[in-house]
Motif scaffolding. Sequence first.
Motif, PDB file in Angstrom:
ATOM      1  N   ALA A   1     -15.316  18.921  -8.503  1.00  0.00           N
ATOM      2  CA  ALA A   1     -14.759  19.695  -9.607  1.00  0.00           C
ATOM      3  C   ALA A   1     -13.253  19.856  -9.437  1.00  0.00           C
ATOM      4  CB  ALA A   1     -15.433  21.061  -9.664  1.00  0.00           C
ATOM      5  N   ASN A   2     -12.543  19.896 -10.563  1.00  0.00           N
ATOM      6  CA  ASN A   2     -11.106  20.189 -10.589  1.00  0.00           C
ATOM      7  C   ASN A   2     -10.283  19.226  -9.739  1.00  0.00           C
ATOM      8  OD1 ASN A   2     -11.601  22.535 -12.219  1.00  0.00           O
ATOM      9  ND2 ASN A   2     -12.250  23.600 -10.351  1.00  0.00           N
ATOM     10  N   GLY A   3     -10.676  17.965  -9.724  1.00  0.00           N
ATOM     11  CA  GLY A   3      -9.901  16.955  -9.021  1.00  0.00           C
ATOM     12  C   GLY A   3     -10.145  16.881  -7.534  1.00  0.00           C
ATOM     13  N   LYS A   4     -11.038  17.709  -7.023  1.00  0.00           N
ATOM     14  CA  LYS A   4     -11.349  17.646  -5.599  1.00  0.00           C
ATOM     15  C   LYS A   4     -12.430  16.594  -5.368  1.00  0.00           C
ATOM     16  CE  LYS A   4     -10.077  22.455  -4.718  1.00  0.00           C
ATOM     17  NZ  LYS A   4      -8.818  22.061  -4.041  1.00  0.00           N
ATOM     18  N   GLY A   5     -12.836  16.438  -4.125  1.00  0.00           N
ATOM     19  CA  GLY A   5     -13.874  15.468  -3.820  1.00  0.00           C
ATOM     20  C   GLY A   5     -13.591  14.749  -2.526  1.00  0.00           C
ATOM     21  N   TYR A   6     -14.251  13.594  -2.355  1.00  0.00           N
ATOM     22  CA  TYR A   6     -14.181  12.894  -1.075  1.00  0.00           C
ATOM     23  C   TYR A   6     -14.156  11.381  -1.268  1.00  0.00           C
ATOM     24  CZ  TYR A   6     -15.716  17.477   0.489  1.00  0.00           C
ATOM     25  OH  TYR A   6     -15.805  18.823   0.699  1.00  0.00           O
ATOM     26  N   LEU A   7     -13.524  10.718  -0.314  1.00  0.00           N
ATOM     27  CA  LEU A   7     -13.631   9.278  -0.137  1.00  0.00           C
ATOM     28  C   LEU A   7     -14.584   9.053   1.027  1.00  0.00           C
ATOM     29  CD1 LEU A   7     -12.644   6.266  -0.458  1.00  0.00           C
ATOM     30  CD2 LEU A   7     -10.881   6.847   1.234  1.00  0.00           C
TER      31      LEU A   7
ATOM     32  N   PRO B   1       0.826  -1.212   0.000  1.00  0.00           N
ATOM     33  CA  PRO B   1       0.000   0.000   0.000  1.00  0.00           C
ATOM     34  C   PRO B   1       0.854   1.255   0.000  1.00  0.00           C
ATOM     35  CG  PRO B   1       0.015  -1.010   2.176  1.00  0.00           C
ATOM     36  CD  PRO B   1       0.715  -1.969   1.262  1.00  0.00           C
ATOM     37  N   LEU B   2       0.303   2.322  -0.560  1.00  0.00           N
ATOM     38  CA  LEU B   2       0.981   3.618  -0.533  1.00  0.00           C
ATOM     39  C   LEU B   2       0.921   4.215   0.866  1.00  0.00           C
ATOM     40  CD1 LEU B   2      -0.464   5.060  -3.873  1.00  0.00           C
ATOM     41  CD2 LEU B   2       1.763   3.960  -3.518  1.00  0.00           C
ATOM     42  N   ILE B   3      -0.264   4.201   1.466  1.00  0.00           N
ATOM     43  CA  ILE B   3      -0.444   4.674   2.836  1.00  0.00           C
ATOM     44  C   ILE B   3      -1.614   3.925   3.465  1.00  0.00           C
ATOM     45  CG2 ILE B   3       0.413   7.020   2.410  1.00  0.00           C
ATOM     46  CD1 ILE B   3      -2.555   7.944   2.485  1.00  0.00           C
ATOM     47  N   LYS B   4      -1.696   3.999   4.773  1.00  0.00           N
ATOM     48  CA  LYS B   4      -2.897   3.579   5.489  1.00  0.00           C
ATOM     49  C   LYS B   4      -3.720   4.832   5.739  1.00  0.00           C
ATOM     50  CE  LYS B   4      -4.494   0.745   9.359  1.00  0.00           C
ATOM     51  NZ  LYS B   4      -4.102   0.041  10.613  1.00  0.00           N
ATOM     52  N   VAL B   5      -4.906   4.880   5.167  1.00  0.00           N
ATOM     53  CA  VAL B   5      -5.743   6.074   5.278  1.00  0.00           C
ATOM     54  C   VAL B   5      -6.262   6.255   6.695  1.00  0.00           C
ATOM     55  CG1 VAL B   5      -7.862   7.185   4.449  1.00  0.00           C
ATOM     56  CG2 VAL B   5      -6.388   5.944   2.847  1.00  0.00           C
TER      57      VAL B   5
ATOM     58  N   ILE C   1     -15.902  10.552   6.207  1.00  0.00           N
ATOM     59  CA  ILE C   1     -15.591  11.311   4.996  1.00  0.00           C
ATOM     60  C   ILE C   1     -14.133  11.760   5.062  1.00  0.00           C
ATOM     61  CG2 ILE C   1     -16.203  13.296   3.563  1.00  0.00           C
ATOM     62  CD1 ILE C   1     -18.923  13.340   4.928  1.00  0.00           C
ATOM     63  N   TYR C   2     -13.400  11.520   3.968  1.00  0.00           N
ATOM     64  CA  TYR C   2     -11.994  11.905   3.868  1.00  0.00           C
ATOM     65  C   TYR C   2     -11.790  12.735   2.604  1.00  0.00           C
ATOM     66  CZ  TYR C   2     -11.646   7.920   7.053  1.00  0.00           C
ATOM     67  OH  TYR C   2     -11.829   7.052   8.097  1.00  0.00           O
ATOM     68  N   GLU C   3     -10.783  13.586   2.630  1.00  0.00           N
ATOM     69  CA  GLU C   3     -10.412  14.309   1.421  1.00  0.00           C
ATOM     70  C   GLU C   3      -9.974  13.304   0.357  1.00  0.00           C
ATOM     71  OE1 GLU C   3     -10.737  17.394   0.805  1.00  0.00           O
ATOM     72  OE2 GLU C   3     -10.842  18.448   2.725  1.00  0.00           O
ATOM     73  N   ARG C   4     -10.329  13.579  -0.877  1.00  0.00           N
ATOM     74  CA  ARG C   4      -9.929  12.706  -1.977  1.00  0.00           C
ATOM     75  C   ARG C   4      -8.469  12.933  -2.362  1.00  0.00           C
ATOM     76  NH1 ARG C   4     -11.894  13.879  -7.874  1.00  0.00           N
ATOM     77  NH2 ARG C   4     -10.883  12.201  -9.030  1.00  0.00           N
ATOM     78  N   GLU C   5      -7.954  14.109  -2.118  1.00  0.00           N
ATOM     79  CA  GLU C   5      -6.601  14.463  -2.527  1.00  0.00           C
ATOM     80  C   GLU C   5      -5.586  14.163  -1.423  1.00  0.00           C
ATOM     81  OE1 GLU C   5      -6.752  18.328  -5.150  1.00  0.00           O
ATOM     82  OE2 GLU C   5      -8.099  18.570  -3.444  1.00  0.00           O
ATOM     83  N   GLY C   6      -4.313  14.178  -1.804  1.00  0.00           N
ATOM     84  CA  GLY C   6      -3.218  14.077  -0.842  1.00  0.00           C
ATOM     85  C   GLY C   6      -3.266  12.813  -0.015  1.00  0.00           C
ATOM     86  N   ASN C   7      -3.074  12.959   1.299  1.00  0.00           N
ATOM     87  CA  ASN C   7      -3.062  11.823   2.211  1.00  0.00           C
ATOM     88  C   ASN C   7      -4.429  11.533   2.811  1.00  0.00           C
ATOM     89  OD1 ASN C   7      -0.340  11.178   1.888  1.00  0.00           O
ATOM     90  ND2 ASN C   7       0.302  12.655   3.440  1.00  0.00           N
ATOM     91  N   ASN C   8      -5.480  12.010   2.154  1.00  0.00           N
ATOM     92  CA  ASN C   8      -6.860  11.685   2.542  1.00  0.00           C
ATOM     93  C   ASN C   8      -7.162  12.084   3.986  1.00  0.00           C
ATOM     94  OD1 ASN C   8      -5.811   9.028   0.751  1.00  0.00           O
ATOM     95  ND2 ASN C   8      -7.634  10.057  -0.007  1.00  0.00           N
ATOM     96  N   ALA C   9      -6.972  13.363   4.281  1.00  0.00           N
ATOM     97  CA  ALA C   9      -7.250  13.870   5.628  1.00  0.00           C
ATOM     98  C   ALA C   9      -8.711  13.638   5.989  1.00  0.00           C
ATOM     99  CB  ALA C   9      -6.921  15.359   5.703  1.00  0.00           C
ATOM    100  N   PHE C  10      -8.941  13.266   7.241  1.00  0.00           N
ATOM    101  CA  PHE C  10     -10.307  13.058   7.725  1.00  0.00           C
ATOM    102  C   PHE C  10     -11.039  14.393   7.789  1.00  0.00           C
ATOM    103  CE2 PHE C  10     -13.258  13.022  11.366  1.00  0.00           C
ATOM    104  CZ  PHE C  10     -14.148  12.051  10.927  1.00  0.00           C
ATOM    105  N   VAL C  11     -12.316  14.380   7.368  1.00  0.00           N
ATOM    106  CA  VAL C  11     -13.125  15.599   7.347  1.00  0.00           C
ATOM    107  C   VAL C  11     -14.190  15.563   8.434  1.00  0.00           C
ATOM    108  CG1 VAL C  11     -14.670  17.039   5.963  1.00  0.00           C
ATOM    109  CG2 VAL C  11     -12.735  15.881   4.870  1.00  0.00           C
TER     110      VAL C  11
END
Length: 470
Positions: A353-359, A328-332, A371-381
């Motif tokens: 939009a523009n590559g943003k979004g959520y996991l 794995p790249l990271i553990k979210v 809910i986590y950020e879709r970008e970067g290291n998927n910061a918890f929201v």
Amino acid sequence: MRRLSGTIAKMTMMPLILGATGTICTASSSEADSCIPLYDKLTSIDAKRQWSPKDDIITFKLRNGIVGTVTLGSAEFRLAGMKGTLPYPVRSVGGSPCIPGSLWRDIQAEDAKYANAENEIRVFAVRAQDETAPLLGDEDTVDDLAIWVHPDDPGRSLLLGSSKAGGIHAYDLGGSQVRRYGLSSMNNIDVRYGFPLGGRLVDLAAATNITANTIDLIPIHPRTGELDMAASSSIVPAMPKVYGLSLYHSLRTGSYFAMLLGEEGEFEQYELLDDGRGRIAGKMVRSFRLASASEGMAADDEYGLLYIAEGDIGIWKYDAEPRGGTAPLIKVDTADGRRLQEDVEGLALYYGANGKGYLLASSQGSSSYAIYEREGNNAFVSSFTIEDGEQADRATAADGIDVSSFSLGDRYPHGLFVSQDDSNLEGDLKLPPNFKLVGWDSIAEGLDLPLPTLPHTDPRELQLRRSADE
């Protein structure tokens, strides 16, 4: 996966117990043989507890949200998303579970974490807007779903739900069943668009057939959303028992893939190919194994990433390409009880939009969604729950989920989130599981987000994007 302790060697002179840091240490016989009354101790720190008489499992939740479990008669335990082995099995003394002092010290150490107000997990509630009709007479039925977006009239989009009782069920956006395809027992299901087959581009549904132990691939009629069962294909995997599934369309190469998980943590990736006879063939291009049972998956076609939910461990992020390696790249996130409580089940991606979004992830043990950020290291929201609405009851112990950011007509103009509901209630009557529908505008309000003025992302028009570290 880090274990909290190891098993005891038969010839050990000094007993081994678990220290507060999670390492193995030696202790005196009296310390290893100590018996701590779990219920009294949990009460003293204001922890919640629940006992399941069916399997003698005691689950406890600390003030900071961390969860642990012990089982009467067993030396195995879980705490903060990790597994461990006690010096002796948990036993009942005076009507209360008795645990070694070593485990109690670790519980105290976990309870001392995240004490500051800024560590509090934010949870908001949304209301169920609609629900699908339950399959009366069936017990463990609908499990997972995929949203198929109509190419010309998004208001006519469909929910394709898999059923362990047999088949795939198609629902309109009001929750009414419009078609039922009588297949074998189906588990996970997913959809992709524009697969080249027989000189034309077709939308494709894929599902794990747990009766035949295959991946079933079925073209979708572009105007009606009907599944073309006569043109369906099956791939026989190497694993003995199929379980989870996700499709992936590589925008780097144009290739399509089926990602498959087995009940023992096996992972297999198959490239999907036109066999020249109107059917789809599969070629295995990658395989590896996770440490334990895993089911939920979601592939981010734009960023070329794959997310896997290892049920009682957490969420992992992988490179989705066949040459992306086996690590794995990271553990979210970890299923320690705070944001995720085992089992971690469905995963879904909200394409902003523009590559943003959520996991988004369904936390079955807490009946909530992280809910986590879709970008970067998927910061918890944030996290949310689905509560009773005017037309539908709340969702609990959820399994599969899906989400669309695209405007789906007048009923869901800002997008749609759908979740399986394992404990479907009508008053005091428990009905078979079904799906709950929630407009994205309710979730956006809980996140304090402005609503988009235009549809976010058409799933047929995704764009290749690069992550910040590429």
